[in-house]
Design a protein around this motif. Structure first.
Motif, PDB file in Angstrom:
ATOM      1  N   ARG A 168       0.817  -1.221   0.000  1.00 12.16           N
ATOM      2  CA  ARG A 168       0.000   0.000   0.000  1.00 12.16           C
ATOM      3  C   ARG A 168       0.846   1.264   0.000  1.00 12.16           C
ATOM      4  O   ARG A 168       0.340   2.330  -0.316  1.00 12.16           O
TER       5      ARG A 168
ATOM      6  N   ARG B 221      -2.197   7.308   2.777  1.00 13.80           N
ATOM      7  CA  ARG B 221      -1.968   8.669   2.284  1.00 13.80           C
ATOM      8  C   ARG B 221      -1.128   9.491   3.236  1.00 13.80           C
ATOM      9  O   ARG B 221      -0.317  10.283   2.816  1.00 13.80           O
ATOM     10  N   ASP B 222      -1.354   9.333   4.558  1.00 12.59           N
ATOM     11  CA  ASP B 222      -0.614  10.162   5.495  1.00 12.59           C
ATOM     12  C   ASP B 222      -0.083   9.340   6.650  1.00 12.59           C
ATOM     13  O   ASP B 222       1.101   9.215   6.837  1.00 12.59           O
ATOM     14  N   GLY B 223      -0.971   8.793   7.450  1.00 12.62           N
ATOM     15  CA  GLY B 223      -0.559   7.947   8.557  1.00 12.62           C
ATOM     16  C   GLY B 223      -0.045   8.680   9.777  1.00 12.62           C
ATOM     17  O   GLY B 223       0.493   8.086  10.680  1.00 12.62           O
TER      18      GLY B 223
ATOM     19  N   GLU C 118      -5.982   3.972  13.689  1.00 14.88           N
ATOM     20  CA  GLU C 118      -6.661   3.973  12.390  1.00 14.88           C
ATOM     21  C   GLU C 118      -5.966   4.925  11.429  1.00 14.88           C
ATOM     22  O   GLU C 118      -5.802   4.611  10.246  1.00 14.88           O
ATOM     23  N   ALA C 119      -5.534   6.078  11.904  1.00 19.85           N
ATOM     24  CA  ALA C 119      -4.830   7.042  11.053  1.00 19.85           C
ATOM     25  C   ALA C 119      -3.480   6.501  10.606  1.00 19.85           C
ATOM     26  O   ALA C 119      -3.020   6.803   9.502  1.00 19.85           O
TER      27      ALA C 119
ATOM     28  N   ASP D 127      -3.590   4.604   7.350  1.00 21.97           N
ATOM     29  CA  ASP D 127      -4.001   5.345   6.156  1.00 21.97           C
ATOM     30  C   ASP D 127      -2.757   5.536   5.287  1.00 21.97           C
ATOM     31  O   ASP D 127      -1.822   6.236   5.691  1.00 21.97           O
TER      32      ASP D 127
END
Length: 118
Positions: free
Chosen positions: A42, A115-117, A109-110, A113
């Motif tokens: 990913r 895209r950013d994390g 959860e972030a 992600d």
């Protein structure tokens, strides 16, 4: 007066060490999340490297600061032995840790992600 200063120092050390622990632990969790994202395809190796370049130094800085504070406060100065100091440490460390735990699900959860994390 001496007890007041020791109590204040214990409050400060409790808040500081809890914060350093929380930041270091978040960095460890983020590193694991980045590894999972990378192995699932990913994120690219370049993104992994860039994100680990911010995460690993944070883990090291906060972890080493935590160790240094404990070493200085407890070993070098011999503080933290009285009940009042232990109460002060507890009163400062527990609320910081509880605040961290309350938002932990959102942070995890972030982290997943791609895209950013952050």
């Amino acid at each position: 007066m001496n007890d007041t200063l020791l109590f204040g120092a214990a409050l400060f050390v409790g808040m500081a060490t809890a914060d350093m622990f929380v930041r270091a632990w978040t960095g460890v969790l983020r590193s694991v999340a980045l590894a999972v994202l990378f192995f699932r395809g990913r994120i690219s190796g370049e993104v992994l490297f860039i994100r680990l370049n911010t995460t690993i130094p944070l883990i090291l800085l906060c972890g080493m600061t935590l160790i240094a504070v404990f070493f200085l406060y407890f070993r070098s100065y011999g503080l933290g032995r009285s009940e009042l100091e232990q109460l002060g440490y507890f009163l400062a460390a527990v609320p910081r840790t509880v605040c961290y735990l309350m938002g932990l699900n959102r942070r995890i959860e972030a982290m997943f992600d791609p895209r950013d994390g952050m």
